[in-house]
Enzyme design. Sequence first.
Site, PDB file in Angstrom:
ATOM      1  N   ALA A 161      19.737  18.426  26.704  1.00 31.07           N
ATOM      2  CA  ALA A 161      20.060  18.657  25.344  1.00 31.07           C
ATOM      3  C   ALA A 161      18.894  18.516  24.387  1.00 31.07           C
ATOM      4  CB  ALA A 161      20.806  17.367  24.547  1.00 31.07           C
ATOM      5  N   TYR A 185      23.209  21.357  18.877  1.00 30.46           N
ATOM      6  CA  TYR A 185      23.158  20.855  17.652  1.00 30.46           C
ATOM      7  C   TYR A 185      22.376  21.179  16.558  1.00 30.46           C
ATOM      8  CZ  TYR A 185      23.034  16.425  14.588  1.00 30.46           C
ATOM      9  OH  TYR A 185      23.055  15.403  13.623  1.00 30.46           O
ATOM     10  N   GLY A 187      19.689  20.325  14.893  1.00 36.75           N
ATOM     11  CA  GLY A 187      18.409  19.768  14.866  1.00 36.75           C
ATOM     12  C   GLY A 187      17.652  19.828  16.251  1.00 36.75           C
ATOM     13  N   LYS A 188      18.465  20.435  17.318  1.00 31.19           N
ATOM     14  CA  LYS A 188      17.924  20.518  18.540  1.00 31.19           C
ATOM     15  C   LYS A 188      16.810  21.845  18.497  1.00 31.19           C
ATOM     16  CE  LYS A 188      19.888  16.929  20.074  1.00 31.19           C
ATOM     17  NZ  LYS A 188      20.969  16.627  20.866  1.00 31.19           N
ATOM     18  N   ASN A 189      15.832  21.699  19.678  1.00 23.45           N
ATOM     19  CA  ASN A 189      15.014  22.825  19.638  1.00 23.45           C
ATOM     20  C   ASN A 189      15.582  24.156  19.389  1.00 23.45           C
ATOM     21  OD1 ASN A 189      13.093  20.967  19.684  1.00 23.45           O
ATOM     22  ND2 ASN A 189      12.013  21.765  21.357  1.00 23.45           N
TER      23      ASN A 189
END
Length: 373
Positions: A161, A185, A187-189
């Site tokens: 994740a 999500y 905010g993930k990379n």
Amino acid sequence: MIEFLSLKDVNAAYASELKAACARVIDSGWYIQGKELEAFESDFAKACGVQFCLGVANGLDALTLTLRAWKLLGRLTEGDEVIVPANTYIASVLAITENGLTPVLVEPDETLNISPALIESSIGPKTKAIIPVHLYGRLADMPSIMSIAKKHNLLVLEDSAQAHGASIDAKVAGSWGDAAGFSFYPGKNLGALGDAGAITTNDPELATVLKALRNYGSHEKYKNIYQGVNSRLDEIQAAMLSVKLKYLSTDIQSRRKIARAYSDGIRNAAIRLPIQENVSPLDFEGHVWHLYVVRCQHRDALQKHLAASGIQTLIHYPIPPHKQLAYKNWNSQSFPLTERIHDEVLSLPIGPTMTLEDASAVIDACNSFNGLG
Ligand SMILES: *Cc1c(COP(=O)(O)O)cnc(C)c1O
């Protein structure tokens, strides 16, 4: 004010392409399980160097459904033990308990990823799987973990994740284990503009079961072979992700520049930088810096000091899973390194649109911290 991560800036960088992709989906009249999903799955599988990618609703479902599919395939049985790092985000543990499997929490080493030596000594007769978590964007020690898994005949599910594009020796997250769960999500990379997730694997049997499980247990409309769930990745989000996937490696390069500036510039005996000793330059390059996490014995004072300089920081994570109310029965268990880490970690601002000027202000503020606050 230096924000921890400005999602607005991150998406503004690709706004015209995102809006065009959105318009394409709106105009197509097809919103679920269509061409956009197929295209993204195919591109992401390629990016991970695997045969199959299955989009699902979020990262937690990616992990939960994979374990469930292994149960349906007879490779796991309720009560089996699954090894997982004690200092992970709670999702990795929830996926295990949701399936009636038993988590075996294992301490990390100084890399803050799960310790291969402690994995080996935690394996018992009921151990059937390992969930290594590539925490903060750094791959767990997958060469060691895969050889332990092979020796003891264990399944490996990578919790990827936080590690889209992370690698060791050019082999990327999602291609090491028997399967991997990804979160998109925001905010993930690699972030969608809402919730989304995916599973990657080279196992055609697993891919077939997952394809049904995510869609009410159905391969063919109105024929349900499993008691499945509704965990689909929408066309709109798939279209957003296809745009952003094209820029993932550029975004990672930008994150690495910030990480390198921090590692070169922060010189304060009270602040421990992410560990780089014993890591080859190649592995340093393989880190995708989802988070830049320092450690400090006076963490709360450091956070206050940085806030006073207009710098927003976050804590990943303040409470480990075994100390959560959700797992009351484990609250008295002791994982000293995990507990110390949760008391000491602080995540500095980092993101693909952060400037080196801002990084430099963060460095100055870190260097002016007197160690006590
Ligand atoms: C974000 C995250 C998840 C869960 O992803 P969601 O899409 O929020 O469900 C799982 N594991 C780790 C390590 C994460 O950081």
